[in-house]
Design an enzyme around this catalytic site. Sequence first.
Site, short mmCIF file in Angstrom:
data_model
loop_
_atom_site.label_atom_id
_atom_site.label_comp_id
_atom_site.label_asym_id
_atom_site.label_seq_id
_atom_site.Cartn_x
_atom_site.Cartn_y
_atom_site.Cartn_z
N HIS A 1 104.35 72.47 -1.03
CA HIS A 1 104.48 71.09 -0.53
C HIS A 1 105.42 70.34 -1.47
O HIS A 1 105.27 70.42 -2.69
CB HIS A 1 103.09 70.42 -0.50
N GLU B 1 91.77 70.83 4.70
CA GLU B 1 92.37 69.51 4.59
C GLU B 1 93.86 69.62 4.30
O GLU B 1 94.27 70.31 3.35
CB GLU B 1 91.67 68.74 3.46
N LEU B 2 94.68 68.95 5.10
CA LEU B 2 96.14 69.06 5.01
C LEU B 2 96.64 68.75 3.60
O LEU B 2 96.31 67.70 3.02
CB LEU B 2 96.79 68.10 6.02
N ASN C 1 113.16 78.74 1.02
CA ASN C 1 112.08 79.28 0.17
C ASN C 1 111.84 80.75 0.50
O ASN C 1 111.64 81.57 -0.40
CB ASN C 1 110.81 78.46 0.33
N GLY D 1 114.49 78.13 5.98
CA GLY D 1 113.93 79.29 5.26
C GLY D 1 114.52 79.54 3.89
O GLY D 1 114.60 80.69 3.45
N GLN E 1 113.63 73.50 -7.66
CA GLN E 1 112.40 73.89 -8.38
C GLN E 1 111.46 74.70 -7.48
O GLN E 1 110.77 75.60 -7.94
CB GLN E 1 111.67 72.65 -8.92
N LEU F 1 97.40 73.33 10.94
CA LEU F 1 96.66 74.53 11.36
C LEU F 1 95.20 74.20 11.68
O LEU F 1 94.61 73.31 11.07
CB LEU F 1 96.74 75.58 10.25
C1 GRF Z 1 110.56 72.62 1.70
O1 GRF Z 1 110.91 71.43 1.04
C2 GRF Z 1 109.07 72.84 1.66
O2 GRF Z 1 108.47 72.38 0.50
C3 GRF Z 1 108.61 71.99 2.83
O3 GRF Z 1 109.60 72.16 3.81
C4 GRF Z 1 110.83 72.53 3.19
C5 GRF Z 1 111.23 73.85 3.77
O4 GRF Z 1 112.49 74.27 3.36
N1 GRF Z 1 107.28 72.35 3.23
P1 GRF Z 1 112.96 75.76 3.62
O5 GRF Z 1 112.75 76.07 5.09
O6 GRF Z 1 112.15 76.66 2.74
O7 GRF Z 1 114.41 75.77 3.25
#
Ligand code: GRF
Length: 203
Positions: A109, A143-144, A14, A12, A173, A93
């Site tokens: 992503h 679409e994934l 992000n 988590g 980033q 999903l």
């Molecule tokens: C990130 O690199 C995100 O882009 C990908 O999974 C990772 C998740 O990292 N979908 P976090 O859980 O946010 O640390």
Amino acid sequence: MRRIVILISGRGSNMRAIIRAAQNEEWPAQIAAVISNKADASGLAYAAEHGIPALVVANKDYPSREAFDAALQSKIDSFVPDLVVLAGFMRVLTTPFVAHYAGRMLNIHPSLLPSFVGLATHRQALAAGVKLHGATVHFVTAELDHGPIVAQAAVPVEADDTEATLAARVLEQEHIIYPRAIRWFVDGRLSVQDGMVRISQEA
Ligand code: GRF
């Protein structure tokens, strides 16, 4: 106040960056809940410590993808969100779930889409020998790892990079572009036309 529900599966980072930005920049938005499909997701504790409802809807408790997505949807909707944010939510999903949140669900992503969809994006980038790699925030469509692109950030690929060093450079980033893109949504600056995102000028 806009209401945001964040979905996670693990660390988590992000999610943390988003919670921090919402607080520091005093967004006209509230993180209404954080929901994980895994009980041991370490991000849950951080959310709870910040007074955000942190819940688990465990996919392993449901017999099918459809049943899980239906349960998840009803839990999300109990918080009446304007926006659903996928932040390291490691699930494919179902189409009805995606349709239900059309235009109000974002994902990040770890590649410069449309390159390197799916898993192990940093390994894919190293194997392809690209000199630039990065991350993409996009609206979620059926679409994934497709869907209208809101923001991207590029980083150089260094000769001695490993998956781990490259992932760390990209993640830094991610923590910048994801809060920024969500802020644009909160401020009503995003619109989608013919699959393209327009970002209007700040009011
Ligand atoms: C990130 O690199 C995100 O882009 C990908 O999974 C990772 C998740 O990292 N979908 P976090 O859980 O946010 O640390």
